[in-house]
Design a protein around this motif. Structure first.
Motif, PDB file in Angstrom:
ATOM      1  N   ALA A   5       0.825  -1.218  -0.033  1.00 41.63           N
ATOM      2  CA  ALA A   5       0.009   0.034  -0.044  1.00 41.63           C
ATOM      3  C   ALA A   5       0.940   1.200   0.066  1.00 41.63           C
ATOM      4  CB  ALA A   5      -1.035   0.045   1.302  1.00 41.63           C
ATOM      5  N   GLU A  63       2.408   1.469  -3.517  1.00 39.81           N
ATOM      6  CA  GLU A  63       1.324   2.148  -4.541  1.00 39.81           C
ATOM      7  C   GLU A  63       0.472   3.184  -4.200  1.00 39.81           C
ATOM      8  OE1 GLU A  63      -0.945  -1.696  -4.517  1.00 39.81           O
ATOM      9  OE2 GLU A  63       0.678  -2.795  -4.904  1.00 39.81           O
ATOM     10  N   ARG A  91      -1.731   4.100  -1.739  1.00 39.51           N
ATOM     11  CA  ARG A  91      -3.103   3.623  -1.423  1.00 39.51           C
ATOM     12  C   ARG A  91      -3.164   3.414  -0.063  1.00 39.51           C
ATOM     13  NH1 ARG A  91      -3.625  -1.589  -0.546  1.00 39.51           N
ATOM     14  NH2 ARG A  91      -2.334  -3.185  -1.839  1.00 39.51           N
ATOM     15  N   GLN A  92      -4.602   3.383   0.448  1.00 39.11           N
ATOM     16  CA  GLN A  92      -4.722   2.903   2.039  1.00 39.11           C
ATOM     17  C   GLN A  92      -4.690   1.496   1.966  1.00 39.11           C
ATOM     18  OE1 GLN A  92      -5.281   4.955   4.677  1.00 39.11           O
ATOM     19  NE2 GLN A  92      -4.674   6.601   3.301  1.00 39.11           N
TER      20      GLN A  92
END
Length: 259
Positions: A247, A250, A252-253
Motif C-alpha cells: 500500500a 502503491e 493507497r490505503q
C-alpha cells in the motif's frame, strides 16, 4: 451504533465501526461498581478480545461522572464487585486489545483504577482524579498503587496515595497521566476520534505493540529485547505486513486482514 445491552442495565455496550463502547450506567450511584456492573464489564472485555471485527474499546461513564469506585453500600452487603478479571471486571486482567478511558466529572478510587487499566486516557477539563481510599480506612487495592508510580513521578504518586487528595485533569495532563484534554461533555467524542486513529492501523501490529510496551515496564533491557523479538518479529511474516508495504509503494490505503 448497535446496542447489545439494555439502557437500564448497569453497563451499556455498543459498537461503532470496529470500536466497542462500554458505558458504565449507574448514574444515581455515580457509576459506582457493584457485582452486576463488574460482570457485564468482564463480559465486554471478553467480547473485545475474542471478536476479530473489534479493533479497540472505549470505556466511559453515564451522566456527569466516569466512576466513583466501589459501591460502598453494596460492599457492606457482601456484594463482590469483581470477577476473574479483577475489580470492575477489568483491573487485574485488562483486554489484550487497546482500551481508552473517556473521563467526565471524576474518576476516583476504583474509578481511577479502571482508567489506569486502560492504555490511553482522554479527560474533560476540570475532571477530578485520585485514590481517596485512606480517607475511608481503605487501600486502593485494584492496581492503582502499582500502576501510578509507573505512569507518573514518584512524588506525585506518593502524594496521591497517602493524602487521598485529588488532582484535576489539567494537572494529570501535565504529568503525562492523561493523553488528551477536552472541554466538558466532549470526552467520549474525542476518545472515539482517537480510537479510530488506532483502529486504522494493522490489528496484529497494534496488539503486539501494546503487549511489548506493557511488558517492558517490568523488564530489564535484556528481557525487553526478548519480549520484543518474541512478539514483534512474527509481525514481519504476516499478510498485513506485506499489505502495508504494498500500500505504501502503491500510494493507497491498506486493507488489513488481521493475518
Amino acid at each position: 451504533m448497535n446496542a447489545s445491552v439494555l439502557d437500564d442495565a448497569p453497563v451499556c455496550v455498543t459498537r461503532d465501526d470496529g470500536i466497542l463502547i462500554v458505558r458504565l450506567n449507574r448514574p444515581a450511584e455515580s457509576n459506582a461498581v457493584n457485582g452486576a456492573l463488574a460482570c457485564v464489564v468482564s463480559a465486554a472485555m471478553d467480547e473485545l478480545d475474542n471478536d476479530p471485527s473489534l479493533r479497540i474499546g472505549v470505556i466511559t461513564g453515564s451522566s456527569k461522572a466516569f466512576c466513583a469506585g466501589m459501591d460502598l453500600k453494596a460492599y457492606l452487603q457482601n456484594d463482590v464487585p469483581a470477577t476473574e478479571r479483577g475489580f470492575a471486571g477489568i483491573t487485574r486482567k485488562p483486554p489484550e486489545k487497546p482500551l481508552i478511558a473517556a473521563i467526565e466529572g471524576f474518576a476516583v478510587a476504583g474509578g481511577l483504577e479502571i482508567a489506569l487499566s486502560c492504555d490511553l486516557i482522554v479527560a474533560a477539563r476540570g475532571a477530578k482524579l485520585g485514590v481517596p481510599e485512606p480517607k475511608r480506612g481503605l487501600v486502593a487495592a485494584a492496581g492503582g498503587l502499582i500502576r501510578l508510580p509507573k505512569r507518573i513521578p514518584y512524588q506525585v504518586a506518593m502524594y496521591l496515595a497517602i493524602t487521598g487528595d485529588y488532582i484535576d485533569a489539567e494537572r494529570a495532563y501535565e504529568i503525562g497521566l492523561v493523553n488528551e484534554l477536552c472541554e466538558p461533555g466532549q470526552a467520549l467524542e474525542r476518545a472515539l476520534l482517537l480510537a479510530r486513529r488506532v483502529a486504522d492501523n494493522a490489528p496484529l501490529a497494534v496488539r503486539a505493540s501494546k503487549a511489548i510496551v506493557r511488558g517492558a515496564l517490568d523488564l530489564d533491557e535484556e528481557g525487553g529485547w526478548e519480549l520484543q523479538d518474541r512478539l514483534g518479529l512474527p509481525a514481519l511474516d504476516t499478510e498485513d505486513a506485506r499489505e502495508g508495504a504494498s500500500a505504501f509503494a502503491e500510494k493507497r490505503q491498506p486493507v488489513w486482514k488481521g493475518r
